[in-house]
Design an enzyme around this catalytic site. Sequence first.
Site, PDB file in Angstrom:
ATOM      1  N   ASP A  23      -2.138  -8.414  -0.648  1.00  0.00           N
ATOM      2  CA  ASP A  23      -1.445  -9.506  -1.709  1.00  0.00           C
ATOM      3  C   ASP A  23      -0.059  -9.673  -1.216  1.00  0.00           C
ATOM      4  O   ASP A  23       0.668 -10.199  -2.256  1.00  0.00           O
ATOM      5  CB  ASP A  23      -1.834  -9.476  -3.322  1.00  0.00           C
ATOM      6  N   LYS A  33      -9.640 -12.533  -4.782  1.00  0.00           N
ATOM      7  CA  LYS A  33      -9.719 -11.645  -5.863  1.00  0.00           C
ATOM      8  C   LYS A  33      -8.742 -11.694  -7.722  1.00  0.00           C
ATOM      9  O   LYS A  33      -7.662 -11.786  -7.448  1.00  0.00           O
ATOM     10  CB  LYS A  33      -9.014 -10.236  -5.679  1.00  0.00           C
ATOM     11  N   CYS A  55      -2.064  -2.764  -6.697  1.00  0.00           N
ATOM     12  CA  CYS A  55      -3.342  -3.730  -6.591  1.00  0.00           C
ATOM     13  C   CYS A  55      -4.550  -2.911  -5.387  1.00  0.00           C
ATOM     14  O   CYS A  55      -5.024  -2.666  -4.284  1.00  0.00           O
ATOM     15  CB  CYS A  55      -3.462  -4.728  -5.533  1.00  0.00           C
TER      16      CYS A  55
END
Length: 220
Positions: free
Chosen positions: A24, A129, A162
């Site tokens: 990310d 995701k 994450c």
Amino acid sequence: MSTIDAFPTPYRFELQHTALVVIDMQRDFIEAGGFGSALGNDVRPLAEIVPTVAALLATARAGGMLVVHTRESHLPDLSDCPPSKLRRGNPSLAIGAIGPMGRILVRGEAGNQILPLLTPQDGELVIDKPGKGAFYATDLHAQLQARGITHLLFAGVTTEVCVQTSMREANDRGYECLIVEDACASYFPVFHQATLAMLTAQGGIVGWKAPLAALQAALK
Ligand code: C5J
């Protein structure tokens, strides 16, 4: 076989069975003026790791490792976003709302793109995701299995959300996991440190940690 001088024990891996997973590193989380900073977060700790993540990518690519990039993102109609997630956070900057760099956490929007310095290269996997973890509602496990990957190195943001969720999911699926400790970051440095400690406690209950320099030394 290569060995990283890692904590809590040496980490042994074979390059052809190892992938780097960069979580990310998207503009909205990291750039000043993006969604993260609009929420009042200090993005500097995240921006500071960008050169280290770039160097990590260069090391992995030079070693011929598989590289995986993820983005936390949703379909434009938000059909993959559970109502509980939509209700989180600041209502005026909710997922799907118009943020400083387009619709927040929506695929294809400017803020949802990976930082230009860390752009994925041909042959690398890019996993969109909808959850915090990289394995939930994605084909990442199947893609890794198809390539014979058994070992995963983790980097990216944020360490306690994450990155940690993805590393725990990977551990439960049988991967030997190491977090590259100076190539991940949190808006809250105390959470970053706590996450590194809890992942590696009890003899490495989720996995190992090591700095980028230890990986580079292992590959010399
Ligand atoms: C968050 C992430 N913190 N990539 N996302 O919402 O860690």
